[in-house]
Motif scaffolding. Structure first.
Motif, mmCIF file in Angstrom:
data_model
loop_
_atom_site.group_PDB
_atom_site.id
_atom_site.type_symbol
_atom_site.label_atom_id
_atom_site.label_comp_id
_atom_site.label_asym_id
_atom_site.label_seq_id
_atom_site.Cartn_x
_atom_site.Cartn_y
_atom_site.Cartn_z
ATOM 1 N N CYS A 113 0.834 -1.205 0.000
ATOM 2 C CA CYS A 113 0.000 0.000 0.000
ATOM 3 C C CYS A 113 0.868 1.254 0.000
ATOM 4 O O CYS A 113 0.595 2.211 -0.719
ATOM 5 C CB CYS A 113 -0.913 0.040 1.234
ATOM 6 N N PHE A 176 -8.366 0.733 0.005
ATOM 7 C CA PHE A 176 -8.523 1.690 1.095
ATOM 8 C C PHE A 176 -7.164 2.091 1.666
ATOM 9 O O PHE A 176 -6.902 3.269 1.919
ATOM 10 C CB PHE A 176 -9.408 1.109 2.199
ATOM 11 N N GLY A 177 -6.286 1.106 1.831
ATOM 12 C CA GLY A 177 -4.958 1.387 2.355
ATOM 13 C C GLY A 177 -4.180 2.321 1.439
ATOM 14 O O GLY A 177 -3.529 3.258 1.900
ATOM 15 N N LEU A 180 -5.700 5.817 1.789
ATOM 16 C CA LEU A 180 -5.390 6.470 3.067
ATOM 17 C C LEU A 180 -3.940 6.952 3.095
ATOM 18 O O LEU A 180 -3.659 8.103 3.440
ATOM 19 C CB LEU A 180 -5.643 5.489 4.219
ATOM 20 N N GLN A 183 -3.005 10.043 0.998
ATOM 21 C CA GLN A 183 -3.316 11.332 1.616
ATOM 22 C C GLN A 183 -2.143 11.806 2.477
ATOM 23 O O GLN A 183 -1.835 12.991 2.518
ATOM 24 C CB GLN A 183 -4.552 11.224 2.517
ATOM 25 N N TYR A 184 -1.513 10.873 3.169
ATOM 26 C CA TYR A 184 -0.423 11.254 4.074
ATOM 27 C C TYR A 184 0.852 11.569 3.305
ATOM 28 O O TYR A 184 1.579 12.487 3.672
ATOM 29 C CB TYR A 184 -0.171 10.145 5.095
ATOM 30 N N PRO A 218 0.404 6.824 10.408
ATOM 31 C CA PRO A 218 -0.747 6.300 9.668
ATOM 32 C C PRO A 218 -0.628 4.814 9.367
ATOM 33 O O PRO A 218 -1.638 4.111 9.333
ATOM 34 C CB PRO A 218 -0.763 7.127 8.376
ATOM 35 N N LEU A 222 -3.403 2.071 10.220
ATOM 36 C CA LEU A 222 -3.928 1.195 9.170
ATOM 37 C C LEU A 222 -3.637 -0.265 9.506
ATOM 38 O O LEU A 222 -4.471 -1.145 9.289
ATOM 39 C CB LEU A 222 -3.291 1.582 7.824
ATOM 40 N N GLN A 296 -9.354 6.503 10.387
ATOM 41 C CA GLN A 296 -9.868 5.982 9.121
ATOM 42 C C GLN A 296 -11.051 6.818 8.658
ATOM 43 O O GLN A 296 -11.158 7.180 7.509
ATOM 44 C CB GLN A 296 -10.336 4.528 9.259
ATOM 45 N N SER A 298 -11.924 9.898 9.544
ATOM 46 C CA SER A 298 -11.688 11.306 9.263
ATOM 47 C C SER A 298 -11.063 11.492 7.897
ATOM 48 O O SER A 298 -11.179 12.537 7.288
ATOM 49 C CB SER A 298 -10.794 11.896 10.341
ATOM 50 N N LYS A 299 -10.370 10.469 7.404
ATOM 51 C CA LYS A 299 -9.698 10.611 6.119
ATOM 52 C C LYS A 299 -10.580 10.192 4.955
ATOM 53 O O LYS A 299 -10.224 10.380 3.810
ATOM 54 C CB LYS A 299 -8.418 9.761 6.104
ATOM 55 N N SER A 300 -11.690 9.554 5.257
ATOM 56 C CA SER A 300 -12.453 8.979 4.144
ATOM 57 C C SER A 300 -13.331 10.017 3.471
ATOM 58 O O SER A 300 -14.185 10.559 3.928
ATOM 59 C CB SER A 300 -13.296 7.823 4.640
#
Lengths: 300, 313
Positions: A113, A176-177, A180, A183-184, A218, A222, A296, A298-300
């Protein structure tokens, strides 16, 4: 008090005159606080009771299960239920299977990921945006949609009734991984990489020495999420595995229930043993786990 | 980690051009491929491939062995007219109705209370969140006992206060509510944590401003709290509807392959049709219908969000 505020803030409109009354409501009202705690405690008890029932019933002699009215605590403690649970099904093997599958999937899927996230966030390549949209779109697809073809593919690969069927798909694909972590990676200042690039570091080196360490937080969150989902996964092992010695804990508990259908107390012992490892870890590392899960969302 | 990053002085961006040393296009494509390879293989082999295959299967007759024959839309015609599958679809929707709204409302109220619980917050959180980390099979095993009328302490309590307790998992009108009870019990903590994260992100200055304006508690709730956490509400409503449509584990542990029609849901139906009847065509058609329903439901929620979801950025 309201009067003084009113005199020196432009926010207050003339309509707000009658606000002196509010002063009374500002003081902590002890009755309201008591009600709040009573409600939360009653809720907590309702959440805890099924667990307590499980744990205490696991120690009851079978004869006690029909007691009326039922009693939470056993009158006579019988730890041999746990022996029955552990010997009735290959429990140790199941514990190991569950653990190593969840751990391996967690570690390796975090790596794949992070790699994909880095590519999406930092490398310009043809078709980047459409490909990322495809990844996003697959998050909408329920697992049951692909389970039949997946089962057929596993059959073709010869992976049915092996752990490869549980290991490889989640390691190689976790949209999803990727989403997520991307974003970071985007939030990491690009200057850090530039400096390294000027010093002649390759992409791979930058990824390993700069990006991965900065993604620790993160990735930990995760990782908790992935581990939980794998450890508790029932659906895929149920479809893919047939041989008892390959079973994971959830399958074993389910099978125990089928084989010893009237042996309620041993079933509770088996359920206790299956639930205990994660419950203990949760109680120790509660803050990290809860924050990781909240992240999870808050980032979605 | 974020802390370390933010201590370095904020980079001043003067150059609008991409600052990274420009590489030739082909070079970057190759590099990207290197990093993407594992997930790309997974995407193709375990997601896109199976997805296409599922659609092909839904248009075929196949038992997994022997020849596959083209079925056109026969499977879909069967799925849409079969009374048992229709009943399973209705059961699934009934489960969603019984589970999603009560869980979201109670999670929101509990989160509000926990915000005001002071030091005891994390103590309470332990209890509400513990079922979330427990496997659904262990949870189902506990509730199998609690739902068994012969030995259930739950039923004894109900009976002792004069309510005739049902045979939860055999009585057709209680079986779906029973599933809803277990899944609310297990899922509540997750939603509480999500709501608490949303509530925490609301700036206290908004409430202070409202206090100065003399807003009542009710006004603050409807004018500040609810609009500010509306993204959380949308997120939870989309994800919890999706997962409630996929309910399976509890039913399978409770009733194995013998669930009465009143307790069968769509995913249970898919698994039974595919893996005990080996009718891959019909099972895939049910799966496609499930997927399309979820797409439509999610699309509707996303389309409606403009009316009520408030984004700060």
């Amino acid at each position: 008090m309201a009067v003084t505020t009113a005199s020196n803030t432009p926010l207050v409109t003339p309509v707000d005159e009658g606000h002196a009354r509010r002063g009374g409501r500002r003081r902590p009202i002890s009755v309201a606080r008591i009600v709040l705690h009573v409600v939360l405690i009653v809720g907590s008890v309702l959440m805890a009771l099924p667990f307590l029932w499980m744990i205490f019933s696991a120690f009851k002699p079978l004869s006690e299960i029909f007691l009326q009215p039922p009693r939470l605590l056993p009158s006579e403690w019988q730890p041999s239920n746990f022996v029955d649970a552990v010997t009735g099904v290959p429990f140790a093997a199941g514990l190991w299977n569950s653990f190593y599958i969840a751990a391996l999937v967690t570690i390796l899927s975090l790596l794949t990921c992070a790699m994909a996230a880095y590519a999406f966030a930092r490398i310009r390549f043809r078709g980047r945006e459409p490909l990322f949209l495809v990844f996003l779109a697959t998050m909408m697809i329920p697992a049951q949609m692909t389970i039949i073809p997946l089962y057929i593919i596993m059959g073709q690969l010869g992976w049915v009734d092996t752990h490869l069927s549980l290991l490889v798909p989640p390691i190689l694909f976790n949209a999803f991984g990727v989403f997520l972590l991307r974003q970071y990676v985007r939030n990491i200042p690009v200057e850090l990489e530039e400096a390294a690039a000027i010093d002649g570091a390759s992409r791979a080196r930058i990824f390993v020495t700069i990006i991965l360490p900065l993604l620790r937080t993160p990735m930990a969150a995760l990782g908790i999420f992935i581990f939980l989902a794998q450890w508790n996964n029932f659906f895929h092992p149920l479809i893919f595995l047939n041989t008892q010695e390959y079973f994971t804990l959830p399958l074993l508990v389910n099978q125990f229930k089928g084989q010893y259908s009237s042996d309620w107390t041993s079933l509770m012992a088996a359920a206790t043993l299956a639930a205990a490892p994660l419950l203990i870890v949760f109680i120790i590392a509660q803050r990290h786990i809860v924050e990781g899960i909240a992240l999870q969302g808050s980032k979605s | 980690m974020t802390a370390t990053v933010s201590t370095t002085p904020p980079p001043v961006k003067t150059d609008p051009a991409p600052p990274a040393p420009r590489r030739r296009k082909g070079y970057d494509n190759l590099q990207a491929l290197g990093f993407l390879a594992p997930q790309l293989v997974g995407l193709i082999v375990f997601m896109v491939g199976p997805l296409v295959f599922a659609i092909v299967l839904s248009l075929s007759n196949w038992s997994g062995f022997g020849n596959r024959s083209w079925a056109g839309f026969d499977n879909f015609a069967y799925v849409l007219t079969d009374p048992d599958i229709r009943q399973s679809a209705i059961n699934t929707i009934w489960f969603t109705v019984l589970q999603v709204p009560p869980m979201m409302i109670s999670a929101f109220l509990i989160a509000l209370m926990m915000q005001n619980a002071g030091k005891l917050k994390s103590f309470y959180r332990t209890f509400y969140f513990a079922p979330v980390v427990t496997s659904s099979v262990a949870v189902a095993a506990i509730w199998l006992w609690l739902f068994n009328p012969d030995i259930s302490p739950l039923n004894s309590v109900l009976n002792s206060v004069g309510i005739t307790a049902p045979d939860w998992l055999q009585d057709p009108s209680y079986i779906i509510p029973a599933f809803a009870i277990v899944s609310i019990w297990q899922g509540l903590g997750y939603q509480i944590v999500m709501f608490m994260a949303g509530l925490q992100s609301i700036s206290p200055t908004m409430y202070e401003a409202a206090d100065i304006d003399g807003a009542s508690e009710v006004q603050k709730m409807f004018r500040i709290t609810l609009p500010m956490i509306s993204p959380t509400i949308l997120f939870l409503s989309i994800t919890s509807i999706i997962s409630s449509f996929q309910i399976f584990d509890y039913i399978y542990v409770f009733l194995d392959t013998n669930a009465p029609q009143a307790g069968r849901t769509i995913v249970y139906e898919i698994v039974q049709i595919a893996f005990t009847e080996f009718n891959f065509g019909v099972a895939s058609a049910v799966a496609v219908c499930l997927f399309v329903s979820l797409l439509v439901l999610t699309g509707l929620q996303l389309a409606a969000q403009r009316r009520w979801v408030h984004y700060t950025e």
